[in-house]
Structure formats: structure tokens, C-alpha cells
Design a protein around this motif. Structure first.
Motif, PDB file in Angstrom:
ATOM      1  N   PHE A  26      -5.016   0.556   1.767  1.00 23.23           N
ATOM      2  CA  PHE A  26      -5.285   1.772   0.997  1.00 23.23           C
ATOM      3  C   PHE A  26      -4.162   2.755   1.328  1.00 23.23           C
ATOM      4  N   ARG A  28     -11.844   8.308  -5.067  1.00 21.41           N
ATOM      5  CA  ARG A  28     -12.027   6.858  -4.970  1.00 21.41           C
ATOM      6  C   ARG A  28     -12.879   6.500  -3.745  1.00 21.41           C
ATOM      7  N   THR A  87      -4.239  -7.048  -1.070  1.00 18.69           N
ATOM      8  CA  THR A  87      -4.494  -6.140  -2.185  1.00 18.69           C
ATOM      9  C   THR A  87      -4.074  -4.747  -1.741  1.00 18.69           C
ATOM     10  N   GLU A 134      -4.105  -0.663  -2.858  1.00 19.64           N
ATOM     11  CA  GLU A 134      -4.502   0.459  -3.697  1.00 19.64           C
ATOM     12  C   GLU A 134      -3.594   1.634  -3.348  1.00 19.64           C
ATOM     13  N   HIS A 161      -6.782  -5.723   2.743  1.00 23.71           N
ATOM     14  CA  HIS A 161      -6.943  -4.706   1.702  1.00 23.71           C
ATOM     15  C   HIS A 161      -6.371  -3.406   2.250  1.00 23.71           C
TER      16      HIS A 161
END
Length: 262
Positions: A5, A45, A32, A34, A3
């Protein structure tokens, strides 16, 4: 699955790297990603994220929308929740005070120049290294080579002498370049046996027609200068080498050997 960011204010960089960051196999699965174009949105966030939504790694632009502190403000917000979160800066301002501040004050894991050659591959290598270190822990013995006062972290490729990180002697704000660090690792792993030009070229997977003894000698010179800089005593490490410890010239085979100091 990793993940990631990412905070980046320029659309063309987002367009260039997004698919690569999503599709590259960093740790065995799809990722993933973001992405935030504004640090304010990123901080908002972060405020609402819990440990279940914690990222594995953050990529930050240091300078955004004319603000030198924009990336650092996001870094502080992330580290206030997850102090051990690895953060990589991807910036157009490498070699400046921003890079120094990132390492000295913002606990950066890495600082990558956007305009360097082969940047897509470099970014992926560094992310993989940071994720491996996170999974193994910073003190994992398998990721550390020690020899006397020397330590090489195989996850990050950072090298320490007398507990000081070796830096590029031609640009002290930058880490030592990858090739000298690799050569040092191979010398330490082979110690007490020396490695000549052909053997080093083989380990580097370099073309012998391009990697000559002159190349090898230049990298050794860079390494010795980096050790000297870490000791803050110009010439001491080179004298140490001439006396038989450190990176020692060996025989007539144009070889070098690592001899630990204790």
C-alpha cells in the motif's frame, strides 16, 4: 505474494518504483500494489478495507502536497485498524524532524532517503526485512542474537545495547550504518575468537585491495562511539573495551574480538 500500500504525491517517484515493487520477489510470488497520490484518497480507501484486503506493508511519503503531517495521517488510519502493520517511510526529508517524528510518534518500521545511492535495491532490501519480521514475529529467537547486554535483530538489522537502539554517532537521528552493524554481528558470532582484517573482508565480501585495516579500524571506532552514545557516558564504553569487555583489540594481528559484559 505481498500486498503493498503506497502513498506518494510525486508522479516521477511512482513511475520509477512501481514496476520494481510489482516484480520483485519479496516473499515467493508476484505482488499487488495499491498507489495513492493523495492522502485523503488513501484514508478513504482504508476506511473501506477489511481484514481480507489488509495490506502486508505500507510505504508512505511523510511530506506530501506541502503538508508535513500528510503521511502521518495515513499512518494513524492504518494503525488504527492494524496496529502491527509495518510502515516504511520513503522520503526526501531524511535526517530532519520528520524522520524523528516518524520513529518517535508514528511507530515507523524504517525511514529511507529517496536520493541515496542504489535506492531501488535499498528499498527492496528493507521491504524484505520488514516482511520477514512480520512473518516470524518480533520475538522469534531465530531472528535475534543476544550477548550480554547486546541484542541484534537480524530481520531489521537494528542493534540494541542496554535496551537502547544504537544510532549513528555522526548523526544521532539516523540508525547506525549497515557496515558497522554487520561487522558487529560477525564479531559476536565468532566470539570468543577474534577476526582480523582479512576475515572481516571475506565475510563482507569486500575487495581486500579496498578494504584495509584502516577501514576496519574506522568502523570499530564508529561502533564504539555508538555504544558510548547509548550509555550517555562519553568514554565509558571505550574504557570498558580497554579493560577487556565489549569490542576488544586483539594481539598483533590487527584483529578485534567481542567480549560480552556478562
Amino acid at each position: 505474494m505481498a500486498h503493498l500500500f503506497w502513498v506518494e504525491d510525486q508522479s516521477h517517484w511512482i513511475d520509477r518504483f512501481s514496476d520494481i515493487l510489482i516484480q520483485t520477489d519479496f516473499d515467493g510470488g508476484h505482488n499487488t500494489l495499491e498507489v495513492f497520490k493523495f492522502p485523503e484518497a488513501a484514508r478513504q480507501r482504508i476506511t473501506h478495507m477489511d481484514d481480507q484486503s489488509r495490506p502486508d506493508l505500507a510505504i508512505l511519503d511523510a511530506h506530501m502536497n506541502g503538508n508535513d503531517q500528510a503521511g502521518f495521517s495515513v499512518s494513524r488510519a492504518l494503525h488504527s485498524k492494524w496496529p502491527d502493520l509495518p510502515i516504511i517511510y520513503l522520503s526526501e526529508h531524511s535526517g530532519t524532524g520528520l524522520e524523528e517524528q516518524a520513529f518517535e510518534q508514528a511507530n515507523a518500521q524504517d525511514f529511507i532517503a529517496k536520493h541515496q545511492r542504489n535506492i531501488e535495491a535499498v528499498l527492496c532490501w528493507r521491504i524484505k526485512a520488514a516482511l520477514r519480521k512480520r512473518q516470524s514475529g518480533p520475538d522469534a529467537p531465530a531472528n535475534l542474537i543476544s550477548s550480554g547486554s547486546l541484542k541484534i535483530d537480524l530481520a531489521t538489522w537494528e542493534v540494541y545495547w542496554l535496551n537502547k537502539r544504537l544510532m549513528n554517532p555522526h548523526n544521532p537521528k539516523r540508525p547506525l550504518a549497515p557496515t558497522p552493524r554487520k561487522i558487529l554481528r560477525y564479531l559476536v558470532e565468532s566470539s570468543p575468537r577474534p577476526l582480523n582484517t582479512e576475515q572481516i573482508a571475506d565475510r563482507l565480501e569486500a575487495d581486500l585491495e579496498r578494504f584495509s585495516y584502516a577501514n576496519y579500524r574506522q568502523h570499530i571506532k564508529t561502533l564504539r562511539m555508538a555504544f558510548d552514545m547509548a550509555e550517555n557516558q562519553p568514554g565509558d564504553f571505550i574504557q570498558r573495551c580497554q579493560s577487556g569487555t565489549g569490542i576488544v583489540t586483539f594481539g598483533d594481528e590487527r584483529a578485534y574480538c567481542w567480549k560480552p559484559d556478562r
